[in-house]
Each structure stands twice: as C-alpha cells, then as structure tokens.
Design an enzyme around this catalytic site. Structure first.
Site, PDB file in Angstrom:
ATOM      1  N   GLY A 180       0.728  -1.189   0.052  1.00  0.00           N
ATOM      2  CA  GLY A 180      -0.103  -0.189   0.055  1.00  0.00           C
ATOM      3  C   GLY A 180       0.757   1.133   0.169  1.00  0.00           C
ATOM      4  O   GLY A 180       0.663   2.259   0.795  1.00  0.00           O
TER       5      GLY A 180
ATOM      6  N   SER B 186       1.417   3.418  -2.483  1.00  0.00           N
ATOM      7  CA  SER B 186       1.502   4.533  -3.492  1.00  0.00           C
ATOM      8  C   SER B 186       0.803   5.851  -3.056  1.00  0.00           C
ATOM      9  O   SER B 186       0.996   6.759  -3.758  1.00  0.00           O
ATOM     10  CB  SER B 186       0.242   3.955  -4.453  1.00  0.00           C
ATOM     11  OG  SER B 186      -0.978   3.670  -4.083  1.00  0.00           O
TER      12      SER B 186
ATOM     13  N   ASP C  64      -3.267  -7.222  -4.937  1.00  0.00           N
ATOM     14  CA  ASP C  64      -4.270  -7.140  -3.887  1.00  0.00           C
ATOM     15  C   ASP C  64      -3.652  -8.066  -2.622  1.00  0.00           C
ATOM     16  O   ASP C  64      -3.886  -9.098  -2.844  1.00  0.00           O
ATOM     17  CB  ASP C  64      -5.456  -7.899  -4.550  1.00  0.00           C
ATOM     18  CG  ASP C  64      -6.958  -7.766  -3.335  1.00  0.00           C
ATOM     19  OD1 ASP C  64      -6.308  -7.559  -2.136  1.00  0.00           O
ATOM     20  OD2 ASP C  64      -7.974  -8.018  -3.709  1.00  0.00           O
ATOM     21  N   VAL C  65      -3.194  -7.334  -1.748  1.00  0.00           N
ATOM     22  CA  VAL C  65      -2.439  -8.058  -0.646  1.00  0.00           C
ATOM     23  C   VAL C  65      -3.551  -9.047   0.199  1.00  0.00           C
ATOM     24  O   VAL C  65      -3.050  -9.553   1.183  1.00  0.00           O
ATOM     25  CB  VAL C  65      -1.643  -7.222   0.375  1.00  0.00           C
ATOM     26  CG1 VAL C  65      -0.539  -6.787  -0.805  1.00  0.00           C
ATOM     27  CG2 VAL C  65      -2.308  -5.911   0.730  1.00  0.00           C
TER      28      VAL C  65
ATOM     29  N   TYR D  82     -12.638  -1.347  11.696  1.00  0.00           N
ATOM     30  CA  TYR D  82     -11.154  -0.869  11.503  1.00  0.00           C
ATOM     31  C   TYR D  82     -10.298  -0.970  13.018  1.00  0.00           C
ATOM     32  O   TYR D  82      -9.358  -1.599  13.011  1.00  0.00           O
ATOM     33  CB  TYR D  82     -11.162   0.853  11.122  1.00  0.00           C
ATOM     34  CG  TYR D  82      -9.716   1.233  11.176  1.00  0.00           C
ATOM     35  CD1 TYR D  82      -9.125   1.247   9.976  1.00  0.00           C
ATOM     36  CD2 TYR D  82      -9.325   2.084  12.252  1.00  0.00           C
ATOM     37  CE1 TYR D  82      -7.883   1.826   9.705  1.00  0.00           C
ATOM     38  CE2 TYR D  82      -8.086   2.637  11.967  1.00  0.00           C
ATOM     39  CZ  TYR D  82      -7.243   2.451  10.708  1.00  0.00           C
ATOM     40  OH  TYR D  82      -5.961   2.941  10.699  1.00  0.00           O
TER      41      TYR D  82
ATOM     42  N   ALA E 192     -11.095  -3.481  15.133  1.00  0.00           N
ATOM     43  CA  ALA E 192     -11.018  -4.782  15.342  1.00  0.00           C
ATOM     44  C   ALA E 192      -9.809  -5.321  14.436  1.00  0.00           C
ATOM     45  O   ALA E 192      -8.887  -6.043  14.958  1.00  0.00           O
ATOM     46  CB  ALA E 192     -12.180  -5.646  14.609  1.00  0.00           C
TER      47      ALA E 192
ATOM     48  N   LYS F 270      -7.070  -3.602  13.535  1.00  0.00           N
ATOM     49  CA  LYS F 270      -5.793  -3.080  14.048  1.00  0.00           C
ATOM     50  C   LYS F 270      -5.425  -3.832  15.400  1.00  0.00           C
ATOM     51  O   LYS F 270      -4.423  -3.877  15.851  1.00  0.00           O
ATOM     52  CB  LYS F 270      -5.875  -1.593  14.208  1.00  0.00           C
ATOM     53  CG  LYS F 270      -5.896  -0.750  12.857  1.00  0.00           C
ATOM     54  CD  LYS F 270      -4.843  -1.229  12.023  1.00  0.00           C
ATOM     55  CE  LYS F 270      -4.747  -0.505  10.581  1.00  0.00           C
ATOM     56  NZ  LYS F 270      -3.897  -0.649   9.716  1.00  0.00           N
TER      57      LYS F 270
END
Length: 242
Positions: free
Chosen positions: A8, A10, A58-59, A149, A151, A153
C-alpha cells in the site's frame, strides 16, 4: 543493499516510507488500484535509485501476494524487510455496517498482514535475518463508529506480539507502529474540516502527524540500531490517547 517491500505504498504513510528509505535500500512499491500514483512515485524514486520496482497486487489475495513476492525475489533475490502498511477504513455504526464492508476491512487490513508475513518468513529464516513492521493505529484500542477498523488493528497488535515470539530465535524482529492521527488522504476523506478541528483540539500537540514522521520512526526500527527491539507496539501520537 537490503530490500524493503512496502504494501500500500502508492500514497499516504506508505509513500512517505518509500521516499524516506530510497537510496538506502532496494524498494518494492506495492499498489492495487492507484496505478498512476504508484508509477509517479516509481519514476520519482528512480531519479536517484535504479533499484526500485512497482508491483500491482491485492494483498488480501494469497495468489497475488505470492506473485508479488516472486517478482520481488526475481529482481532482488530476497525481501529482507517487510512493511505491512496497506489498509482501508470504514466509518459507521455497527448496526449500519454491512457484513461485506466488515469483511473487506478485515481482509485488507488484517489478512494481508498474515499472508505477506507468511510468504516473507521462509526466506528470512534461510538468511537468518529479517524485519517485519506492521502499521497499526491508535484506534486499535477501540473507536466509536470504527468497529471494523479497530478490530483489524487490535488483531494486528496481537499478531505482532505472537509472531515476534515465534521468530526471535531466527534473528527476525517483528514490531508494530501505532500512529495517532496522521494527515493523509484517508484522514481528509473520512472527516470534514469541523471534525478535523475538533480532533486536533484533543491532541496535546494540537496538530496531526505528518506521514514522514511515521516514516522516520520506521527507518529507525528497521535499522541495526534497533536490533534489540521486537514484539513492541510503538505509539507515535502527539500525546493523544484514544
């Protein structure tokens, strides 16, 4: 030179990390949707460092992660340092959060950390060297209207500590950086000016972090100067606690 792969990268924090580390490492830029931004960054970095490549992946997809690492290894032999930075946000009450949106956040933010780490580890073990940095968040402690979000992290923090214990005997360090509020495209997209001013008023430094301040901390953590640091969730938040 050692090779750094930044997921991610870019835009936002990832972009600043790539720029900060340029000329000191081989750089692997990862992007998914923002091709123009990634290519612009690639061309900028290559002005002074020819050892920069950009890979679309797409990771959250295991096949694409494996392909990304194969390309990186073909170009630079090894990925010595992995920065799991890719992430998205979702802002809504739980009862208004679609399951598809919840899954998308978990897959992008958390599953990608698992998939990329798993793929990077075997070569790190073979080389008896490696560093993995996961980008967490102050909201890992729980934030209203950001349950998905938070959860994702919070799980990253637990994963970081577990993985560090597994890999310390292989001379592989694993840490997480937990930023507070950072002035990124994501922040500016999710909050209006009034909301941002209110958030800023809650921060003792009365300002947001710049992406480069996060990149500066990461630069230290991946260096040999930080060789005794592993399994830590390192806060950088201007004195603000969620």
């Amino acid at each position: 030179m050692k090779t750094v792969l930044i997921t991610g990268s870019s835009s936002g924090i990832g972009r600043s990390i790539a720029k900060r580390l340029n000329n000191k490492y081989n750089i692997v830029i990862n992007y998914n949707k923002h091709k123009k931004q990634a290519i612009d960054l690639l061309l900028e970095l290559r002005k002074s460092n020819p050892n920069v490549i950009a890979i679309k992946a797409d990771v959250s997809n295991e096949l694409e992660v494996n392909n990304m690492f194969e390309i990186a290894e073909k170009n630079f032999s090894n990925v010595d340092i992995l920065v799991n930075n890719a992430g998205i946000s979702h802002y809504s009450l739980v009862q208004e959060t679609n399951y598809s949106d919840f899954k998308r956040v978990i897959e992008t933010n958390l599953n990608s950390v698992f998939l990329c780490s798993k793929r990077a580890i075997p070569n790190m073990i073979n080389n008896r060297y490696g560093v993995i940095i996961n980008i967490s968040s102050i909201w890992a402690n729980g934030a209203s209207m950001e349950s998905a979000y938070s959860a994702s992290k919070g799980a990253i923090n637990s994963f970081t500590k577990s993985l560090a214990k597994e890999l310390c005997y292989e001379n592989i360090r694993v840490n997480a950086i937990s930023p507070g509020v950072v002035n990124t495209e994501m922040m500016n997209r999710d909050f209006n000016e009034e909301e941002k001013e209110y958030i800023k008023s809650q921060i003792p430094f009365n300002r947001f972090a710049s992406p480069d301040e996060i990149a500066s901390l990461l630069e230290y953590l991946i260096s040999d100067d930080a060789s005794y640091i592993t399994g830590e969730i390192i806060n950088i938040n201007g004195g603000f606690s969620a």
